[in-house]
Design an enzyme around this catalytic site. Structure first.
Site, PDB file in Angstrom:
ATOM      1  CE1 TYR A 155     -45.645  55.578 -35.586  1.00 22.60           C
ATOM      2  CE2 TYR A 155     -45.262  57.573 -34.295  1.00 22.60           C
ATOM      3  CZ  TYR A 155     -45.820  56.943 -35.386  1.00 22.60           C
ATOM      4  OH  TYR A 155     -46.566  57.670 -36.286  1.00 22.60           O
ATOM      5  CE  LYS A 183     -49.308  54.801 -35.222  1.00 25.08           C
ATOM      6  NZ  LYS A 183     -49.537  56.257 -35.105  1.00 25.08           N
TER       7      LYS A 183
END
Length: 326
Positions: A155, A183
């Site tokens: 992330y 992400k």
């Protein structure tokens, strides 16, 4: 540093260990609370209703206990309870769990608890606040990937963590057998393109307004909070890009953007919870320091979503195929 292979990675289904395992529109589900005097317990009844609703909406899977899920306001046992509820109601749909921290020992202990659950992946950011070196970041993610029974999804969100993952670091991490996706909230188009071209990680847009550009470059999907509102349209946009129907994808994207802008006009997840409350799915309750969206913004959201329904038809909102005249 040599790349290491997780002892658990071999046990994962091939479809989840390959980049193709993380594709499509993933919903970072909110965590519903209810007001009981001074307390705000998790509303597991509302949570089950939401999962049952969204699992038929065209999304690829759920991301639970992420930023949108107010994970920072949940106790560790509450996070496990929320995950168990979602997994029980998801009816086999893949579920990714969020895991954030900046104390390695504590974070690994929490990873051990997640390893007992049948997760499709674990979404984890850089350790926040302490701003380690790039070598320290590689060590951190390798330690988590070695410990995790499910594939890791990085992330990259430096404006929340204070730590920037360089392209060189991301490419190094892509060499780990148990790191399979990202992400992408880094805001660097060159890095996004380079990771897509490299091909080892599933590149998932994490900034809602970058959805079309990431998919058009060859990105694999998205984890975006705005997919709470009319997820069938976001799924249709993804399919249109995959089918090289870019005119269709652009029509959908521009139609959805007013809703996306409103959802982030105030702090997430306040606006999406306000809209869901207006739709009757939950109580509009957040935990401090988060606050509810303003009534004016909530009404604007209702009107913006209604405009989408007018443009594309009510059936599309219920998960049917979205038809767009290019």
């Amino acid at each position: 540093m040599q790349d290491t292979q997780s002892p658990n990675a071999a046990a994962q289904p091939a479809s989840l260990c390959a980049p193709s395992g993380f594709r499509g529109i993933w919903l970072p589900l909110i965590t519903p609370f209810k007001r009981e005097g001074a307390h705000t317990p998790v509303d597991h009844t509302a949570l089950r209703r939401l999962v049952a609703h969204y699992r038929h909406s065209g999304i690829a899977g759920f991301v639970i206990c992420g930023t949108t899920g107010e994970a920072a306001a949940l106790e560790d046992n509450e996070q496990i309870s929320v995950l168990e509820t979602v997994l029980a109601e998801a009816d086999g749909m893949p579920v990714i769990a969020g895991l954030a921290g900046n104390h390695l020992g504590h974070t690994l202990t929490r990873m051990d608890a997640l390893n007992a659950l049948p997760l499709a992946g674990v979404l984890t950011p850089a350790p926040y606040y302490i701003r380690p070196s790039q070598a320290g970041l590689v060590d951190w993610f390798h330690a988590l990937a070695d410990r995790s029974a499910a594939p890791l999804v990085l992330y990259d969100i430096p404006y929340r963590t204070g730590a920037t993952l360089t392209l060189e670091t991301l490419l190094t991490l892509a060499g780990h057998a148990n790191i399979r996706g990202i992400k992408d909230c880094g805001g660097n188009a060159h890095t996004t393109q380079a990771l897509i071209a490299d091909g080892r990680l599933s590149v998932l847009a994490g900034e809602d307004h970058q959805l079309l550009s990431t998919l058009s470059m060859g990105g694999h999907g998205a984890i975006i909070a705005s997919s709470h509102c009319r997820p069938a349209h976001f799924a249709a946009l993804y399919r249109a890009v995959r089918a090289q129907q870019l005119d269709v994808a652009r029509v959908l994207f521009h139609a959805l953007m007013p809703v996306v802008k409103l959802l982030f006009a105030e702090a997430n997840p306040g606006p999406v919870k306000a809209w869901l409350a207006r739709e009757g799915w939950l109580e509009d309750v957040l935990r401090a320091p988060m606050t509810s969206a303003s009534p004016a913004l909530a009404q604007q959201l209702v009107e913006a979503v209604a405009a989408i329904d007018t443009a594309f038809g009510a059936k599309a909102a219920d998960g049917a195929t979205v038809a767009v005249a290019a």
